[in-house]
Motif scaffolding. Structure first.
Motif, PDB file in Angstrom:
ATOM      1  N   ASP A   1       0.722  -1.300   0.066  1.00  0.00           N
ATOM      2  CA  ASP A   1       0.047  -0.252  -0.012  1.00  0.00           C
ATOM      3  C   ASP A   1       0.878   1.264  -0.014  1.00  0.00           C
ATOM      4  OD1 ASP A   1      -2.430  -1.296  -0.044  1.00  0.00           O
ATOM      5  OD2 ASP A   1      -2.752  -1.520   1.960  1.00  0.00           O
ATOM      6  N   LEU A   2       2.175   1.087   0.473  1.00  0.00           N
ATOM      7  CA  LEU A   2       2.847   2.244   0.494  1.00  0.00           C
ATOM      8  C   LEU A   2       3.414   2.417  -0.957  1.00  0.00           C
ATOM      9  CD1 LEU A   2       4.575   4.458   1.972  1.00  0.00           C
ATOM     10  CD2 LEU A   2       6.340   2.934   2.333  1.00  0.00           C
ATOM     11  N   ASP A   3       3.816   1.484  -1.662  1.00  0.00           N
ATOM     12  CA  ASP A   3       4.290   1.528  -3.109  1.00  0.00           C
ATOM     13  C   ASP A   3       3.288   2.145  -3.763  1.00  0.00           C
ATOM     14  OD1 ASP A   3       6.656   0.464  -1.865  1.00  0.00           O
ATOM     15  OD2 ASP A   3       6.732  -0.950  -3.832  1.00  0.00           O
ATOM     16  N   ARG A   4       1.992   1.677  -3.564  1.00  0.00           N
ATOM     17  CA  ARG A   4       0.689   2.015  -4.302  1.00  0.00           C
ATOM     18  C   ARG A   4       0.419   3.508  -4.134  1.00  0.00           C
ATOM     19  NH1 ARG A   4      -4.909   0.866  -4.174  1.00  0.00           N
ATOM     20  NH2 ARG A   4      -4.625   0.373  -2.049  1.00  0.00           N
ATOM     21  N   SER A   5       0.545   4.074  -2.943  1.00  0.00           N
ATOM     22  CA  SER A   5       0.281   5.509  -2.422  1.00  0.00           C
ATOM     23  C   SER A   5       1.190   6.278  -3.301  1.00  0.00           C
ATOM     24  CB  SER A   5       0.497   5.715  -0.888  1.00  0.00           C
ATOM     25  OG  SER A   5      -0.477   4.791  -0.155  1.00  0.00           O
ATOM     26  N   VAL A   6       2.593   5.863  -3.103  1.00  0.00           N
ATOM     27  CA  VAL A   6       3.841   6.671  -4.001  1.00  0.00           C
ATOM     28  C   VAL A   6       3.410   6.750  -5.458  1.00  0.00           C
ATOM     29  CG1 VAL A   6       6.255   6.760  -4.330  1.00  0.00           C
ATOM     30  CG2 VAL A   6       5.459   6.142  -2.009  1.00  0.00           C
ATOM     31  N   ALA A   7       3.005   5.469  -6.048  1.00  0.00           N
ATOM     32  CA  ALA A   7       2.600   5.710  -7.460  1.00  0.00           C
ATOM     33  C   ALA A   7       1.778   6.486  -7.679  1.00  0.00           C
ATOM     34  CB  ALA A   7       2.369   4.270  -7.911  1.00  0.00           C
ATOM     35  N   GLU A   8       0.590   6.734  -6.789  1.00  0.00           N
ATOM     36  CA  GLU A   8      -0.612   7.504  -7.049  1.00  0.00           C
ATOM     37  C   GLU A   8       0.126   9.139  -6.771  1.00  0.00           C
ATOM     38  OE1 GLU A   8      -3.419   6.744  -8.392  1.00  0.00           O
ATOM     39  OE2 GLU A   8      -2.674   4.609  -8.172  1.00  0.00           O
ATOM     40  N   LEU A   9       0.894   9.414  -5.877  1.00  0.00           N
ATOM     41  CA  LEU A   9       1.505  10.479  -5.716  1.00  0.00           C
ATOM     42  C   LEU A   9       2.173  11.136  -6.713  1.00  0.00           C
ATOM     43  CD1 LEU A   9       2.613  10.676  -2.046  1.00  0.00           C
ATOM     44  CD2 LEU A   9       1.139  12.378  -3.252  1.00  0.00           C
ATOM     45  N   ARG A  10       3.087  10.036  -7.456  1.00  0.00           N
ATOM     46  CA  ARG A  10       3.595  10.611  -8.534  1.00  0.00           C
ATOM     47  C   ARG A  10       2.935  10.714  -9.928  1.00  0.00           C
ATOM     48  NH1 ARG A  10       8.348   5.649  -8.694  1.00  0.00           N
ATOM     49  NH2 ARG A  10       9.385   6.616  -7.017  1.00  0.00           N
ATOM     50  N   ARG A  11       1.715  10.291 -10.180  1.00  0.00           N
ATOM     51  CA  ARG A  11       0.669  10.496 -11.051  1.00  0.00           C
ATOM     52  C   ARG A  11       0.195  11.816 -10.758  1.00  0.00           C
ATOM     53  NH1 ARG A  11      -4.251   6.527 -11.130  1.00  0.00           N
ATOM     54  NH2 ARG A  11      -4.723   8.212 -12.891  1.00  0.00           N
ATOM     55  N   LEU A  12       0.008  12.237  -9.614  1.00  0.00           N
ATOM     56  CA  LEU A  12      -0.579  13.555  -9.103  1.00  0.00           C
ATOM     57  C   LEU A  12       0.615  14.527  -9.396  1.00  0.00           C
ATOM     58  CD1 LEU A  12      -2.356  13.100  -5.713  1.00  0.00           C
ATOM     59  CD2 LEU A  12      -3.216  13.970  -7.771  1.00  0.00           C
ATOM     60  N   ARG A  13       1.774  14.116  -8.948  1.00  0.00           N
ATOM     61  CA  ARG A  13       2.799  15.061  -9.282  1.00  0.00           C
ATOM     62  C   ARG A  13       3.024  15.315 -10.820  1.00  0.00           C
ATOM     63  NH1 ARG A  13       8.285  11.838  -8.724  1.00  0.00           N
ATOM     64  NH2 ARG A  13       7.714  11.434 -10.766  1.00  0.00           N
ATOM     65  N   GLU A  14       3.012  14.560 -11.698  1.00  0.00           N
ATOM     66  CA  GLU A  14       3.150  14.862 -13.213  1.00  0.00           C
ATOM     67  C   GLU A  14       2.030  15.533 -13.493  1.00  0.00           C
ATOM     68  OE1 GLU A  14       5.808  14.636 -15.090  1.00  0.00           O
ATOM     69  OE2 GLU A  14       6.559  13.852 -13.212  1.00  0.00           O
ATOM     70  N   ALA A  15       0.822  15.481 -13.112  1.00  0.00           N
ATOM     71  CA  ALA A  15      -0.551  16.018 -13.584  1.00  0.00           C
ATOM     72  C   ALA A  15      -0.352  17.434 -13.103  1.00  0.00           C
ATOM     73  CB  ALA A  15      -1.817  15.378 -12.809  1.00  0.00           C
ATOM     74  N   ILE A  16      -0.024  17.770 -11.833  1.00  0.00           N
ATOM     75  CA  ILE A  16      -0.167  18.963 -11.519  1.00  0.00           C
ATOM     76  C   ILE A  16       0.946  19.923 -12.009  1.00  0.00           C
ATOM     77  CG2 ILE A  16       0.280  20.284  -9.226  1.00  0.00           C
ATOM     78  CD1 ILE A  16      -1.489  18.464  -7.827  1.00  0.00           C
ATOM     79  N   ALA A  17       2.084  19.120 -12.086  1.00  0.00           N
ATOM     80  CA  ALA A  17       3.328  20.011 -13.010  1.00  0.00           C
ATOM     81  C   ALA A  17       2.868  20.353 -14.608  1.00  0.00           C
ATOM     82  CB  ALA A  17       4.451  19.243 -13.004  1.00  0.00           C
ATOM     83  N   GLY A  18       1.996  19.560 -14.883  1.00  0.00           N
ATOM     84  CA  GLY A  18       1.584  19.848 -16.419  1.00  0.00           C
ATOM     85  C   GLY A  18       0.407  20.650 -16.322  1.00  0.00           C
ATOM     86  N   LEU A  19      -0.147  21.312 -15.236  1.00  0.00           N
ATOM     87  CA  LEU A  19      -1.441  22.186 -15.466  1.00  0.00           C
ATOM     88  C   LEU A  19      -1.050  23.601 -15.861  1.00  0.00           C
ATOM     89  CD1 LEU A  19      -3.000  21.391 -12.007  1.00  0.00           C
ATOM     90  CD2 LEU A  19      -4.143  20.843 -13.977  1.00  0.00           C
ATOM     91  N   ALA A  20      -1.877  24.192 -16.706  1.00  0.00           N
ATOM     92  CA  ALA A  20      -1.664  25.624 -16.974  1.00  0.00           C
ATOM     93  C   ALA A  20      -2.459  26.452 -16.050  1.00  0.00           C
ATOM     94  CB  ALA A  20      -2.051  25.558 -18.550  1.00  0.00           C
ATOM     95  N   HIS A  21      -1.784  27.733 -15.712  1.00  0.00           N
ATOM     96  CA  HIS A  21      -2.566  28.495 -14.948  1.00  0.00           C
ATOM     97  C   HIS A  21      -3.849  28.850 -15.513  1.00  0.00           C
ATOM     98  CE1 HIS A  21       0.846  29.236 -12.440  1.00  0.00           C
ATOM     99  NE2 HIS A  21       1.720  29.128 -13.701  1.00  0.00           N
TER     100      HIS A  21
END
Ligand SMILES: CCCCCCCCCC(=O)SCCNC(=O)CCNC(=O)[C@H](O)C(C)(C)COP(=O)(O)OP(=O)(O)OC[C@H]1O[C@@H](n2cnc3c(N)ncnc32)[C@H](O)[C@@H]1OP(=O)(O)O
Length: 224
Positions: A23-43
């Motif tokens: 579950d820790l690995d799964r949580s980190v994988a989801e956080l990485r998805r969020l990281r990439e998605a948030i870095a890709g947002l345009a203002h």
């Protein structure tokens, strides 16, 4: 010891370290998805109020469950060890870029990595510090693969051409020279055939105290 790498590799995948907590690995994988998605947002182009609220809910649930950093450090140096938590590819580390290393028959190591927007420095290019982070770790891994270990004492890095984001990059590293406690290790980053970065590091055999384990010391890069 080979001085120059050939063009072909026959990589041997380094076995994944077993997870003590899926579950820790799964949580980190989801956080990485969020990281990439948030870095890709345009203002201002996307409505984010509901997302920010949900992320706050998740953080509120998580924070009370987090143990003291000292307990985490102790656990990190037990069992599967710190390699699972390292900031270069560690499956328990949310900031780690998605790097997987392969050990090669010739004693070198290689990795294929595509770096996303979270790692940008110059426009459309990888931040030089991110390249340096991955290379430092990769040289340590090349030492380990080559039967050497040590802490980085010194390294120099030449940025030969821009390192593109969002394109597969090939990282390579190999032990170049050894002398007693000293290991000199080289590394490169290529985008296709183009050399982007080359580096050479000096590693010195040394050990550091392991947090939470008073009678243990770690030789950095021992794969603990
Ligand atoms: C599979 C797992 C893979 C894991 C990979 C992990 C990779 C991560 C790598 C890192 O990031 S390590 C963290 C960053 N590095 C550090 O925090 C190291 C901090 N520095 C130290 O602890 C000490 O400076 C060090 C242990 C590196 C050396 O201290 P020593 O007291 O052992 O060295 P000493 O002063 O006795 O020098 C020994 C030799 O090295 C030489 N030397 C030492 N530091 C040097 C330097 N910086 N540049 C050039 N030469 C150096 C020194 O001149 C001398 O040469 P000679 O024997 O020929 O006289």
């Amino acid at each position: 010891m080979r001085e120059r790498l050939g063009d072909t590799f026959d990589p041997i995948a380094v076995p994944d370290l077993p997870t003590p907590d899926p579950d820790l690995d799964r949580s980190v994988a989801e956080l990485r998805r969020l990281r990439e998605a948030i870095a890709g947002l345009a203002h201002s182009e996307v409505e984010l109020g509901d997302i920010a609220d949900r992320l706050a809910e998740a953080a509120d649930l998580l924070e009370p469950r987090v143990p003291e950093p000292a307990r985490r450090l102790e656990a990190m140096w037990t069992g599967a060890g710190s390699r699972r938590a390292n900031p270069v590819g560690g499956p328990e580390n949310p900031i780690a870029p998605p790097v997987r290393f392969f050990g090669c028959d010739d004693g070198s190591v290689t990795a294929e990595v595509t770096l996303g927007l979270a790692y940008q420095g110059p426009p459309g290019c990888v931040h030089g510090g991110i390249s340096a982070l991955i290379i430092d770790h990769m040289m340590g891994f090349a030492n380990h693969w080559g039967g050497r270990y040590g802490m980085t004492a010194h390294y120099e890095i030449d940025y030969r051409s821009p390192t593109p984001l969002l394109r597969p990059l090939t990282f390579r590293s190999w032990v170049d020279e050894v002398d007693g406690r000293k290991t000199w290790t080289k590394a490169t980053i290529h985008a296709g055939d183009r050399l982007c970065v080359e580096a050479r590091g000096l590693f010195l055999e040394a050990s550091v105290a392991v947090p939470g384990h008073p009678d243990r010391r770690s030789t950095v890069g021992d794969g603990a």
